[in-house]
Design an enzyme around this catalytic site. Structure first.
Site, PDB file in Angstrom:
ATOM      1  N   GLU A  58      -8.509 -13.879  -0.945  1.00  0.00           N
ATOM      2  CA  GLU A  58      -7.983 -14.096   0.123  1.00  0.00           C
ATOM      3  C   GLU A  58      -8.339 -15.386   1.706  1.00  0.00           C
ATOM      4  O   GLU A  58      -9.615 -15.795   1.362  1.00  0.00           O
ATOM      5  CB  GLU A  58      -8.264 -12.496   0.516  1.00  0.00           C
ATOM      6  CG  GLU A  58      -7.527 -12.953   2.069  1.00  0.00           C
ATOM      7  CD  GLU A  58      -6.330 -11.354   2.713  1.00  0.00           C
ATOM      8  OE1 GLU A  58      -6.171 -11.051   1.850  1.00  0.00           O
ATOM      9  OE2 GLU A  58      -6.611 -11.411   4.245  1.00  0.00           O
ATOM     10  N   GLU A  65     -11.048  -7.632  -4.177  1.00  0.00           N
ATOM     11  CA  GLU A  65      -9.839  -8.310  -3.709  1.00  0.00           C
ATOM     12  C   GLU A  65     -12.076  -8.613  -2.645  1.00  0.00           C
ATOM     13  O   GLU A  65     -12.135  -7.245  -1.877  1.00  0.00           O
ATOM     14  CB  GLU A  65      -9.102  -7.344  -2.652  1.00  0.00           C
ATOM     15  CG  GLU A  65      -8.466  -9.098  -1.461  1.00  0.00           C
ATOM     16  CD  GLU A  65      -7.120  -8.506  -0.700  1.00  0.00           C
ATOM     17  OE1 GLU A  65      -6.300  -7.889  -1.412  1.00  0.00           O
ATOM     18  OE2 GLU A  65      -7.587  -8.888   0.319  1.00  0.00           O
ATOM     19  N   ASP A 102     -10.365 -12.133  10.887  1.00  0.00           N
ATOM     20  CA  ASP A 102      -9.068 -12.552   9.815  1.00  0.00           C
ATOM     21  C   ASP A 102      -7.567 -12.212  10.309  1.00  0.00           C
ATOM     22  O   ASP A 102      -7.437 -11.100  10.344  1.00  0.00           O
ATOM     23  CB  ASP A 102      -9.237 -10.550   9.016  1.00  0.00           C
ATOM     24  CG  ASP A 102      -8.779 -10.380   7.536  1.00  0.00           C
ATOM     25  OD1 ASP A 102      -8.270 -11.847   7.445  1.00  0.00           O
ATOM     26  OD2 ASP A 102      -8.070 -10.107   7.059  1.00  0.00           O
ATOM     27  N   HIS A 138       0.660  -1.043   0.299  1.00  0.00           N
ATOM     28  CA  HIS A 138      -0.052  -0.094  -0.018  1.00  0.00           C
ATOM     29  C   HIS A 138       0.541   1.307  -0.181  1.00  0.00           C
ATOM     30  O   HIS A 138       1.818   1.082   0.377  1.00  0.00           O
ATOM     31  CB  HIS A 138      -0.531   0.064   1.091  1.00  0.00           C
ATOM     32  CG  HIS A 138      -1.802  -1.110   1.728  1.00  0.00           C
ATOM     33  ND1 HIS A 138      -0.765  -2.635   2.005  1.00  0.00           N
ATOM     34  CD2 HIS A 138      -3.264  -1.509   1.290  1.00  0.00           C
ATOM     35  CE1 HIS A 138      -2.227  -2.847   1.893  1.00  0.00           C
ATOM     36  NE2 HIS A 138      -3.306  -2.387   1.907  1.00  0.00           N
ATOM     37  N   ASP A 142       1.991   2.239   2.960  1.00  0.00           N
ATOM     38  CA  ASP A 142       3.252   0.963   3.751  1.00  0.00           C
ATOM     39  C   ASP A 142       4.463   1.611   4.084  1.00  0.00           C
ATOM     40  O   ASP A 142       5.671   1.804   4.355  1.00  0.00           O
ATOM     41  CB  ASP A 142       3.097  -0.263   3.323  1.00  0.00           C
ATOM     42  CG  ASP A 142       1.935  -0.871   3.625  1.00  0.00           C
ATOM     43  OD1 ASP A 142       1.245  -0.685   4.679  1.00  0.00           O
ATOM     44  OD2 ASP A 142       1.476  -1.912   2.778  1.00  0.00           O
ATOM     45  N   ASP A 184      -5.130 -13.716   9.760  1.00  0.00           N
ATOM     46  CA  ASP A 184      -3.778 -13.617   8.290  1.00  0.00           C
ATOM     47  C   ASP A 184      -2.846 -14.472   9.187  1.00  0.00           C
ATOM     48  O   ASP A 184      -2.127 -13.636   9.030  1.00  0.00           O
ATOM     49  CB  ASP A 184      -3.594 -12.142   8.094  1.00  0.00           C
ATOM     50  CG  ASP A 184      -4.210 -11.168   6.851  1.00  0.00           C
ATOM     51  OD1 ASP A 184      -5.759 -12.260   6.859  1.00  0.00           O
ATOM     52  OD2 ASP A 184      -4.502 -10.020   7.626  1.00  0.00           O
ATOM     53  N   ASP A 219      -4.429 -14.117  -2.573  1.00  0.00           N
ATOM     54  CA  ASP A 219      -4.303 -13.389  -0.506  1.00  0.00           C
ATOM     55  C   ASP A 219      -3.738 -14.360   0.030  1.00  0.00           C
ATOM     56  O   ASP A 219      -5.114 -14.589   0.488  1.00  0.00           O
ATOM     57  CB  ASP A 219      -4.370 -11.984  -0.709  1.00  0.00           C
ATOM     58  CG  ASP A 219      -3.707 -10.701  -1.232  1.00  0.00           C
ATOM     59  OD1 ASP A 219      -3.237 -11.168  -1.504  1.00  0.00           O
ATOM     60  OD2 ASP A 219      -4.441  -9.796  -0.312  1.00  0.00           O
ATOM     61  N   ASP A 275      -0.377 -12.189   1.922  1.00  0.00           N
ATOM     62  CA  ASP A 275      -0.754 -12.138   3.121  1.00  0.00           C
ATOM     63  C   ASP A 275      -1.414 -12.036   4.375  1.00  0.00           C
ATOM     64  O   ASP A 275      -2.243 -12.213   4.692  1.00  0.00           O
ATOM     65  CB  ASP A 275      -1.978 -10.917   2.104  1.00  0.00           C
ATOM     66  CG  ASP A 275      -2.913  -9.715   3.308  1.00  0.00           C
ATOM     67  OD1 ASP A 275      -2.606  -9.464   3.817  1.00  0.00           O
ATOM     68  OD2 ASP A 275      -4.209  -9.400   2.663  1.00  0.00           O
ATOM     69  N   HIS A 289     -10.472 -14.315   3.976  1.00  0.00           N
ATOM     70  CA  HIS A 289     -11.838 -13.488   3.561  1.00  0.00           C
ATOM     71  C   HIS A 289     -12.949 -14.411   2.579  1.00  0.00           C
ATOM     72  O   HIS A 289     -14.197 -14.508   3.521  1.00  0.00           O
ATOM     73  CB  HIS A 289     -11.202 -12.257   2.178  1.00  0.00           C
ATOM     74  CG  HIS A 289     -11.033 -11.704   2.887  1.00  0.00           C
ATOM     75  ND1 HIS A 289     -10.444 -10.499   2.504  1.00  0.00           N
ATOM     76  CD2 HIS A 289      -9.573 -10.880   3.994  1.00  0.00           C
ATOM     77  CE1 HIS A 289      -9.118  -9.401   2.315  1.00  0.00           C
ATOM     78  NE2 HIS A 289      -9.429  -9.472   4.538  1.00  0.00           N
TER      79      HIS A 289
HETATM   80  C1  XUL Z   1      -6.894  -6.437   3.989  1.00  0.00           C
HETATM   81  C2  XUL Z   1      -6.372  -7.194   3.122  1.00  0.00           C
HETATM   82  C3  XUL Z   1      -6.007  -6.037   2.866  1.00  0.00           C
HETATM   83  C4  XUL Z   1      -5.523  -6.232   0.934  1.00  0.00           C
HETATM   84  C5  XUL Z   1      -4.942  -4.816   0.092  1.00  0.00           C
HETATM   85  O1  XUL Z   1      -8.134  -7.770   4.744  1.00  0.00           O
HETATM   86  O2  XUL Z   1      -6.727  -8.034   2.835  1.00  0.00           O
HETATM   87  O3  XUL Z   1      -4.198  -6.214   3.112  1.00  0.00           O
HETATM   88  O4  XUL Z   1      -4.790  -7.210   0.891  1.00  0.00           O
HETATM   89  O5  XUL Z   1      -5.635  -3.162   1.121  1.00  0.00           O
HETATM   90 CO    CO Z   2      -5.146  -8.693   1.573  1.00  0.00          CO
END
Ligand code: XUL
Ligand code: CO
Length: 441
Positions: free
Chosen positions: A272, A236, A311, A105, A108, A313, A300, A343, A275
Site C-alpha cells: 500500500e 500487507e 495514513d 473485510h 464490512d 488514504d 492497495d 484502499d 504504508h
Molecule cells: C489499513 C489497511 C487495511 C488493509 C486490509 O491501513 O490498509 O484496510 O488493507 O485490512
Molecule cells: Co490496505
C-alpha cells in the site's frame, strides 16, 4: 433521466471512455478497458478493485468530528437488512464505474452479531447475496480479509494477543472469512496486521507474539488447503498505526518473517502506497524490493499527504507516482492474480455520492496514464540502456568473474595490487535520468 427502481446513484450514467478531450467529468479520459498496452488490455493490467470498507462503510468521521457522508440509502443502521440492501448499492456503483473487482473485510459486508455463531450466520446471508450480484454482473472478489482490529476483544491484537482465547476467536473468524472468500471465488486473501504489534516493549514478549503470528498464518494456509482454496495469500505491510510498531513494518520485514517461518511459498505482498511512505520508503522502493525477491503480489492504491503524518488514504491522482508504480509492475510481469485495490477514501468534506465516482475515475485515469507512460519508457528503451551502461563494467571480464563466484578476496587483491587503483567512476547522471523520465509524461 428517470431513476431505475431502487437506484442509489440517481442521475449518474455508466462511466465510459471518452478520451482526453471530453468535457465530461464523469468519463474516463485515459482508462479504456480494452485498449491494448504491451499486447494486453488495460483492464487486465490494472485489475481495479473497489474497497468495500471505504466506499460503502466510510462515514467521514475523524478523531475530531462526527460522520459527514450523505448516503440516502443508509436508512437501516448497522443491521443485517441494511447489509443485504447495501450489496445492490455496491454493485450498482461498481457496474457504473466499470471495475472488475472488489475487496472486503468480513465485518464490512455483514454486521458482527452477539455471538460468533450469529456473526457467521450474518456473513452467510450476505455471501449468498454477494454471489447473486457477482453472477449477475461478472464482477469478482479480488481478495477477502477479516477485521481483527475494530472489536474491543482485539485491544491487544489478534494472533499476537496476550490472551490465548482471543487468538482462538481470531482463528475461528479467519476460518470463516476464508470459507466465504472461497465460496465467492475470491482470487486472494489478505493478512493486514491490524493491531499485531506493540505499544510498549516493557509489557511485550515479542518472540512469543511473532511465533504466534507465524502459527496463525500456518493454520490459515492449512485450512485453505483443506477447503480447496487455491487463491493467493498476501501480507500487507504497515509500519505503525494503530500500534506504535506493527510487526508487518515493511516489505523487507515481512519477507524476512515469511522466510524465517517457512511461509514464503504461500504468501506474497500486498503493498500500500501510504504504508510505504509511513515506513520511510517510496512506493517504488517497496514494489522493487518485493519484485526482486519474487514477492510482488497485489497493491492497495492510495496516497498520503506530505503535510499530514498519518495514513490519510487519499485517492491517487499523481501521474508521476502511478508511472513509477506501473513501471515496476510491468518490469516484474504484472500483478495477476493480484490487482489494484483502491484502499482509499473520499475526504470527509466530499460527502456526496457523486464524489465516490470522481475519486475512482481520477484514480483509474491516473493509473491508466501511468501504465501508458511506463510502457512508452520501456518501448523506447533509452532508460534501460542508460542503466545497463552504468553497470557496463560488470559485463567485462572482471565483473563477470566476480558475479560468477570465481574470484576471491586474495585474487582481487592481486588484481588491484597489479593495477594500483580502480578505473575512474563515471557520472551517475541522476538529473539526466529524471529529465528523461519527464520527457514521457
Ligand atoms: C489499513 C489497511 C487495511 C488493509 C486490509 O491501513 O490498509 O484496510 O488493507 O485490512
Ligand atoms: Co490496505
Amino acid at each position: 433521466m428517470a431513476a431505475a427502481q431502487g437506484e442509489a446513484f440517481v442521475g449518474i450514467p455508466r462511466i465510459r471512455y471518452e478520451g482526453p478531450d471530453t468535457d465530461s467529468m464523469l468519463a474516463f479520459r485515459h482508462y479504456d478497458a480494452n485498449e491494448l498496452v504491451e499486447g494486453k488490455p488495460m483492464k487486465d493490467h490494472l485489475r481495479f478493485a473497489v474497497a468495500w470498507w471505504h466506499s460503502f462503510r466510510g462515514t467521514g468521521s475523524d478523531p475530531f468530528g462526527a460522520p459527514t457522508m450523505r448516503r440516502p440509502w443508509e436508512t437501516k443502521g448497522d443491521s443485517l437488512e441494511a447489509a443485504l440492501d447495501r450489496v445492490a448499492v455496491g454493485f450498482e456503483f461498481m457496474e457504473k464505474l466499470g471495475v472488475g473487482f472488489y475487496c472486503f473485510h468480513d465485518r464490512d459486508v455483514a454486521p458482527e452479531g452477539a455471538t460468533l455463531a450469529e456473526s457467521n450466520r450474518h456473513l452467510d446471508a450476505v455471501t449468498a447475496r454477494l454471489r447473486e450480484h457477482q453472477e449477475r454482473t461478472g464482477i469478482r472478489l479480488l481478495w477477502g480479509t477479516a477485521n481483527l482490529f475494530s472489536h474491543p476483544r482485539y485491544v491487544h491484537g489478534a494472533a499476537t494477543s496476550c490472551n490465548a482465547e482471543v487468538f482462538a476467536y481470531a482463528a475461528a473468524q479467519v476460518k470463516k472469512a476464508l470459507e466465504v472468500t472461497h465460496a465467492l471465488g475470491g482470487a486472494g486473501y489478505v493478512f493486514w496486521g491490524g493491531r499485531e504489534g506493540y505499544q510498549c516493549l516493557w509489557n511485550t514478549d515479542m518472540k512469543r507474539e511473532l511465533d504466534h503470528l507465524a502459527r496463525f498464518m500456518h493454520m490459515a494456509v492449512d485450512h485453505a488447503r483443506q477447503i480447496g482454496f487455491t487463491g493467493q495469500f498476501y501480507f500487507e505491510p504497515k509500519p505503525r498505526e494503530p500500534t506504535k510498531h506493527q510487526y508487518d513494518f515493511d516489505c523487507a520485514t515481512c519477507i524476512n518473517f515469511l522466510r524465517a517461518n517457512g511461509l514464503e511459498k504461500h504468501v506474497k505482498m500486498n503493498i500500500e502506497t501510504n504504508h510505504a511512505t509511513l515506513a520511510g520508503h517510496e512506493m517504488q522502493h517497496e514494489l522493487e524490493y518485493a519484485g526482486l525477491q519474487g514477492f510482488l503480489g497485489s497493491i492497495d492504491a492510495n496516497t498520503g499527504d506530505p503535510l499530514v503524518g498519518w495514513d490519510t488514504d487519499q485517492f491517487p491522482t499523481d501521474i508521476y507516482l502511478t508511472t513509477r508504480i506501473m513501471h515496476v509492475i510491468l518490469k516484474y510481469g504484472g500483478l495477476a492474480p493480484g490487482g489494484i485495490n483502491f484502499d482509499a477514501k473520499v475526504r470527509r468534506e466530499s460527502f456526496e455520492p457523486v464524489d465516490l465516482f470522481h475519486a475512482h475515475i481520477g484514480g483509474m485515469d491516473a493509473f491508466a496514464r501511468g501504465l501508458k507512460i511506463a510502457a512508452a519508457i520501456r518501448a523506447d528503451g533509452r532508460l534501460d540502456q542508460l542503466v545497463r551502461d552504468r553497470y557496463a563494467s560488470w559485463s567485462g571480464d572482471l565483473g563477470r568473474r566476480i558475479e560468477a563466484g570465481s574470484e576471491s578476496f586474495a585474487s582481487l587483491e592481486q588484481a588491484m595490487l597489479a593495477k594500483g587503483d580502480a578505473a575512474p567512476c563515471t557520472s551517475g547522471r541522476q538529473e539526466l535520468f529524471e529529465n528523461l523520465v519527464n520527457t514521457y509524461l
